[in-house]
Scaffold this active site. Structure first.
Site, mmCIF file in Angstrom:
data_model
loop_
_atom_site.group_PDB
_atom_site.id
_atom_site.type_symbol
_atom_site.label_atom_id
_atom_site.label_comp_id
_atom_site.label_asym_id
_atom_site.label_seq_id
_atom_site.Cartn_x
_atom_site.Cartn_y
_atom_site.Cartn_z
ATOM 1 N N CYS A 51 20.738 65.150 49.140
ATOM 2 C CA CYS A 51 21.465 63.762 48.970
ATOM 3 C C CYS A 51 22.217 64.014 50.582
ATOM 4 C CB CYS A 51 21.575 63.352 47.943
ATOM 5 S SG CYS A 51 20.928 63.434 46.782
ATOM 6 N N ASP A 83 24.091 63.677 41.529
ATOM 7 C CA ASP A 83 23.691 63.481 39.476
ATOM 8 C C ASP A 83 22.717 64.361 39.228
ATOM 9 O OD1 ASP A 83 25.357 61.490 40.498
ATOM 10 O OD2 ASP A 83 23.689 60.297 39.623
ATOM 11 N N LYS A 126 26.671 57.147 43.712
ATOM 12 C CA LYS A 126 27.707 56.364 43.748
ATOM 13 C C LYS A 126 28.010 56.848 44.792
ATOM 14 C CE LYS A 126 26.493 56.452 39.432
ATOM 15 N NZ LYS A 126 25.506 57.375 39.730
ATOM 16 N N CYS A 196 16.896 61.300 45.796
ATOM 17 C CA CYS A 196 15.729 61.536 45.577
ATOM 18 C C CYS A 196 14.791 60.320 45.504
ATOM 19 C CB CYS A 196 16.115 61.159 43.875
ATOM 20 S SG CYS A 196 17.042 62.800 42.932
ATOM 21 N N GLU A 446 24.487 59.385 32.115
ATOM 22 C CA GLU A 446 23.031 58.955 32.955
ATOM 23 C C GLU A 446 23.065 59.724 31.566
ATOM 24 O OE1 GLU A 446 21.637 59.255 36.323
ATOM 25 O OE2 GLU A 446 22.648 57.300 37.283
ATOM 26 N N SER A 472 19.525 56.882 34.376
ATOM 27 C CA SER A 472 19.050 57.129 35.983
ATOM 28 C C SER A 472 18.432 56.179 36.835
ATOM 29 C CB SER A 472 18.431 58.640 35.880
ATOM 30 O OG SER A 472 17.957 58.851 37.218
#
Length: 562
Positions: A51, A83, A126, A196, A446, A472
């Site tokens: 990401c 994550d 986040k 994602c 999550e 998630s």
């Protein structure tokens, strides 16, 4: 340039600031650079997650835009937790904690160096709300820039995302796919840089940020590898200098109206339940009153019009191909659902930003507001004797909106996943995962590994799950998170025992256990809080300070109720 004194003047002007200027000159700045507005370019670049791995490139383009607009860019970075890589093990406890550290570290860098404004660049879940929390807190002219979505992977002629990999784990444990098939899905799902691909948390937050007015129109949906990222990055740098010149600040933009607009877009696109947690936290930093009841109000009046994964069929790339988030915003403005008069970072209103957006014909990614997928939005707030302060679920793609069944109670994610892997969860069960809340986790993990394994075993439509932790954005099904109060502080979820009959009712927003108030009180009188999992370090400090999920799981201030 501004006629008013610059914020940075306190750092750089006057004879007494000669040492400060000497330090600036050491970095190659001259008189003209020092005279100009200083712009922090705050990126969450790292090599920990796809990401964020390309954000340094975006930062370079932003700096070019700042310089072209006669500003002086100063780049710095902060952390970002992946994550996807932290998921399913102890590392996931750090994810939500990182949101606070991101906000704090950006705040400290901006204050320490006296910058006049900033562009924040973020990619993973986040890092988006953390950046916006800092912007609201500092209230210095700011533009938010998203790193962009990953391209979808291809497997057996169809698009796949990281969601498919998690669900493939469940399918593998059930014997529905082979080792080789699992490996091939793993290798195909994530082809390169970017967040994602479905309407998971990062893409949800980029979309609602565009609706909030803090990002340039069109910026949310452009893929990470798309050449248009270069232009939108440069324009973000130019725009922040304009904001400094005109003294337009985040709290001028992030009003209550803007937050209600953002919620509406989030529930119209089937966005992640995490938007509730994050928008509450950002609003708090902006000094805007926002509660879970506002999410209920907005969701009831907002149609669901975008058919996005995980509950639907399409990924962010598909939304971009038909015009991006602007098409959704234009539909909602035309339908009278959101207020197009809200100010944005462009200096124009939200309505002016999207006035040329057209809903294409012969496509079914986004529906007309007059012919929606569902009449109401996809986020539901539930209350009842299991969640007096509220809980959050998502309706998109859910076939059964109400279920009553026997509780299967687990006191950690690991114990739950082990039971799922052993095929011990049966159709009709209501799985409860507790002591995973903001304080009890700590960090409100999550549960994607668990929910995906359940879905992968073919039980996604036959099992309900509730937790004081989070989900998630890739989670789908009859799943309820953010149950408040959490178990670790004596919430009634701590009283539930195996076999108690629990009702999850998305239609009426109810979350109930078939126990009398007296029986719940009796059980809780015998209850003792478990010892904290951490007694030192960052996670211990977070556990001591964090507040409830229904208020955004933010860190409390002295004298404030947790």
């Amino acid at each position: 340039m501004p006629t008013e004194p610059l914020h940075s003047d306190a750092m750089k002007r006057g004879p007494e600031r000669a040492p400060n200027r000497a330090m600036l000159r050491a970095m190659g700045l001259g008189d003209a650079d020092i005279e100009r507005p200083f712009v922090g370019v705050a990126s969450t670049w790292n090599e920990a997650t796809p990401c964020n791995m390309h954000l340094d490139r975006l930062a370079d383009w932003v700096k070019e835009g700042v310089s072209a607009a006669m500003g002086t860019p100063r780049e710095f970075t902060t952390i970002a937790v992946s994550d996807g890589i932290a998921m399913g093990h102890e590392g996931m406890r750090t994810s939500l904690v990182s949101r606070e550290i991101i906000a704090d570290s950006i705040e400290l860098m901006m204050i320490a160096h006296g910058y006049d404004g900033m562009v924040t660049i973020a990619g993973c879940d986040k890092s988006l709300p953390g950046s916006l929390m800092a912007a609201a807190r500092l209230n210095l002219p700011t533009v938010f820039l998203y790193g962009g979505s990953i391209m979808p992977g291809r497997y057996q002629g169809r698009d796949i995302t990281i969601q498919d990999v998690f669900e493939a784990v469940g399918a593998h444990s059930a014997g529905r796919i082979t080792d080789e098939e699992l490996y091939n899905i793993e290798c195909a799902a994530c082809p390169g840089e970017g967040s994602c691909g479905g309407m998971f948390t990062a893409n949800t937050m980029s979309s609602v940020t565009e609706a909030l007015g803090m990002a340039l129109p069109g910026s949310a949906s452009i893929a990470a590898i798309d050449p248009r990222r270069e232009e939108i990055s440069r324009r973000s740098g130019e725009t922040v200098v304009d904001l400094i010149r005109n003294n337009v600040r985040p709290r001028d933009i992030m009003t209550r109206t803007a937050f209600l607009n953002a919620i509406a877009v989030g529930v119209a696109i089937g966005g992640s339940t995490n938007m509730a947690l994050h928008l509450l936290a950002i609003a708090r930093e902006a000094g805007v009153e926002l509660t879970l009841d506002d999410f209920t109000m907005v969701s009831k009046r907002t149609p669901h019009i975008a058919d996005m994964k995980p509950g639907g069929r399409y990924v962010m790339l598909d939304l971009d191909h038909i015009g991006g988030v602007s098409v959704v915003i234009k539909q909602l403005i035309d339908g009278g659902v959101i207020d197009g008069s809200a100010l944005t970072v462009t200096g124009k209103t939200l309505a002016e930003n999207v006035k040329d957006a057209v809903l294409p014909e012969n496509q079914d990614v986004v529906y007309a507001v007059t012919n929606p997928i569902d009449a109401t939005g996809t986020l539901v707030v539930l209350r009842g004797n299991l969640a007096p302060d509220g809980a959050v679920g998502k309706t998109s793609g859910v076939k059964t909106l109400k279920r009553t069944g026997p509780a299967r109670v687990f006191d950690s994610e690991e114990k739950t996943f082990d039971a799922v892997a052993r095929r011990q969860i049966k159709p009709g069960d209501v799985v409860i995962i507790r002591y995973e809340g903001p304080r009890g986790g700590p960090g409100m993990r999550e549960m994607l590994a668990v929910t995906s394994a359940i879905a992968g075993q073919g039980l996604g439509d036959d099992v309900a799950l509730l937790t004081d932790g989070r989900f998630s954005g890739a989670t789908h099904g009859l799943m309820v998170g953010h149950v408040a109060p959490e178990a670790a502080v004596g919430g009634p979820i701590a009283a539930v025992q195996d076999g108690d009959m629990v009702t999850v009712d998305f239609e009426n927003g109810r979350l109930e256990v078939d126990l009398t108030d007296e029986e719940i009180r009796r059980r809780m009188q015998a209850w003792t809080a478990p010892p904290p999992r951490y007694t030192s370090g960052a996670l211990a400090k977070y556990s001591w300070l964090v507040g409830s999920a229904d208020r955004g799981a933010v860190l409390t201030q002295p004298g404030e109720r947790a």
